[in-house]
Design a protein around this motif. Structure first.
Motif, PDB file in Angstrom:
ATOM      1  N   TYR A 108       9.480 -12.949  84.195  1.00  0.00           N
ATOM      2  CA  TYR A 108      10.149 -11.712  83.017  1.00  0.00           C
ATOM      3  C   TYR A 108       8.977 -11.714  82.073  1.00  0.00           C
ATOM      4  O   TYR A 108       7.770 -12.991  81.850  1.00  0.00           O
ATOM      5  CB  TYR A 108      10.952 -12.331  82.250  1.00  0.00           C
ATOM      6  N   GLY A 110       9.066 -11.524  77.970  1.00  0.00           N
ATOM      7  CA  GLY A 110       9.395 -11.657  75.690  1.00  0.00           C
ATOM      8  C   GLY A 110       9.004 -12.193  75.132  1.00  0.00           C
ATOM      9  O   GLY A 110       7.449 -12.632  75.194  1.00  0.00           O
ATOM     10  N   ASN A 111       9.994 -12.778  74.112  1.00  0.00           N
ATOM     11  CA  ASN A 111       8.920 -13.641  72.852  1.00  0.00           C
ATOM     12  C   ASN A 111       9.391 -14.497  72.800  1.00  0.00           C
ATOM     13  O   ASN A 111      10.564 -15.274  73.767  1.00  0.00           O
ATOM     14  CB  ASN A 111      10.030 -12.982  71.516  1.00  0.00           C
ATOM     15  N   ASN A 193      18.688 -10.471  70.647  1.00  0.00           N
ATOM     16  CA  ASN A 193      17.761  -9.746  71.247  1.00  0.00           C
ATOM     17  C   ASN A 193      17.975  -9.246  72.412  1.00  0.00           C
ATOM     18  O   ASN A 193      17.590  -8.002  72.992  1.00  0.00           O
ATOM     19  CB  ASN A 193      17.252 -10.775  71.300  1.00  0.00           C
ATOM     20  N   TRP A 194      19.374 -10.396  73.703  1.00  0.00           N
ATOM     21  CA  TRP A 194      19.498  -9.930  74.881  1.00  0.00           C
ATOM     22  C   TRP A 194      20.361  -8.601  75.059  1.00  0.00           C
ATOM     23  O   TRP A 194      20.239  -6.872  75.414  1.00  0.00           O
ATOM     24  CB  TRP A 194      19.794 -10.782  75.590  1.00  0.00           C
ATOM     25  N   TYR A 197      19.246  -5.237  72.172  1.00  0.00           N
ATOM     26  CA  TYR A 197      17.517  -4.722  72.307  1.00  0.00           C
ATOM     27  C   TYR A 197      17.322  -4.859  74.092  1.00  0.00           C
ATOM     28  O   TYR A 197      15.923  -4.593  74.552  1.00  0.00           O
ATOM     29  CB  TYR A 197      16.504  -4.874  71.844  1.00  0.00           C
ATOM     30  N   LEU A 199      15.825  -7.465  75.044  1.00  0.00           N
ATOM     31  CA  LEU A 199      14.605  -8.136  74.481  1.00  0.00           C
ATOM     32  C   LEU A 199      14.988 -10.099  75.466  1.00  0.00           C
ATOM     33  O   LEU A 199      15.965 -10.659  74.561  1.00  0.00           O
ATOM     34  CB  LEU A 199      14.235  -8.324  73.127  1.00  0.00           C
ATOM     35  N   ILE A 200      14.009  -9.943  76.193  1.00  0.00           N
ATOM     36  CA  ILE A 200      15.008 -12.038  76.848  1.00  0.00           C
ATOM     37  C   ILE A 200      13.540 -12.964  75.832  1.00  0.00           C
ATOM     38  O   ILE A 200      12.716 -12.879  75.092  1.00  0.00           O
ATOM     39  CB  ILE A 200      13.900 -11.834  77.815  1.00  0.00           C
ATOM     40  N   HIS A 201      13.965 -13.129  74.898  1.00  0.00           N
ATOM     41  CA  HIS A 201      13.769 -14.130  73.900  1.00  0.00           C
ATOM     42  C   HIS A 201      14.216 -15.603  73.984  1.00  0.00           C
ATOM     43  O   HIS A 201      15.228 -16.268  74.342  1.00  0.00           O
ATOM     44  CB  HIS A 201      14.448 -14.132  72.358  1.00  0.00           C
ATOM     45  N   THR A 220       5.503 -12.989  69.832  1.00  0.00           N
ATOM     46  CA  THR A 220       5.987 -11.693  70.015  1.00  0.00           C
ATOM     47  C   THR A 220       5.754 -10.659  71.174  1.00  0.00           C
ATOM     48  O   THR A 220       4.495 -10.166  70.675  1.00  0.00           O
ATOM     49  CB  THR A 220       6.888 -11.308  68.266  1.00  0.00           C
ATOM     50  N   SER A 222       6.196  -9.091  73.683  1.00  0.00           N
ATOM     51  CA  SER A 222       7.086  -9.257  74.835  1.00  0.00           C
ATOM     52  C   SER A 222       5.311  -9.659  75.206  1.00  0.00           C
ATOM     53  O   SER A 222       5.105  -9.475  76.284  1.00  0.00           O
ATOM     54  CB  SER A 222       7.335  -7.948  75.203  1.00  0.00           C
TER      55      SER A 222
END
Length: 233
Positions: A108, A110-111, A193-194, A197, A199-201, A220, A222
């Motif tokens: 994966y 992400g941030n 975030n998930w 958006y 987004l994996i954080h 950041t 990704s």
């Protein structure tokens, strides 16, 4: 020149040399080598047999899909039949055992950010209980957890809808050497975030928010890479 004539001349030259040597008293000795073959009279025959090992597959949904671990190396067995017709074992067969992952994928992007045990709204106690069923405190117990499989791993916070408690992840965010972490915490930013958006954080745990490294681990866009080694406990 005719080849037969050459051979005839060569033979005569050889004979002439022998005659000359004998006239001058040179002795020519003949050496013989005797080779004893001790197996000439051995009429016994041994029939050896090979038993091929089998492959046993164990499926594990805690391992990412496509992961294959060799738990036991396979070894073929060897036996023979003696003069009495009895089978004798020289080496027992050992079946190969493979562990095959059937969980979700491993890779994966992400941030990453950092957080301290004393961050706003933080209690210092992580959201997940340990495998031993204990509450882990980032100050009293440290920012590392000793996993029975992977040893000392850094504590991470994540959305548990993506990575459940106990998930082991290799983190490579370009801010230092890749390291192994374990999801034992969560946070509102990770969840938002998930859910909003996709987004994996991941948030990396520190003892205090005042540690400069809290901000230096931020990656950041990704750009951070995450590789799951184990899903949950």
């Amino acid at each position: 020149m005719n080849i037969y004539l050459v051979q005839l001349i060569t033979n005569w030259v050889g004979i002439l040399c022998l005659v000359v040597l004998s006239l001058f008293g040179t002795n020519i000795k003949e050496n013989s080598i005797i080779i004893n073959n001790n197996t000439v009279h051995n009429t016994d025959s041994v029939l050896s047999m090979v038993t091929e090992y089998k492959t046993i597959k164990k499926y594990n949904n805690k391992l990412p899909q496509g992961t294959i671990n060799v738990l036991v190396e396979g070894i073929d067995g060897i036996s023979y039949v003696d003069s009495n017709g009895t089978e004798q074992q020289l080496r027992p067969v050992v079946n190969e055992v493979l562990e095959i992952g059937t969980g979700a994928g491993a890779n994966y992007v992400g941030n990453t950010t950092g957080y301290g045990a004393d961050c706003e709204g933080c209690s210092g106690t992580v959201a997940c209980r340990t495998r031993e069923g204990k509450n882990h405190h980032l100050v009293n117990d440290g920012v590392y957890y000793k996993d029975i499989q992977y040893g000392d791993v850094r504590i991470l916070a994540a959305s548990h809808k993506v990575f459940g408690c106990g998930t082991i992840i290799e983190v490579d965010n370009g801010r230092g050497e890749p390291f192994l972490g374990i999801v034992l915490d969560t946070g509102i930013d990770m969840r938002k975030n998930w859910e909003l958006y996709g987004l994996i954080h991941l948030d990396i745990a520190f003892e205090t928010q005042k540690d400069p490294a809290v901000y230096s681990v931020t990656s950041t866009g990704s750009r951070a890479k995450f590789e799951v080694k184990r899903w949950g406990w």
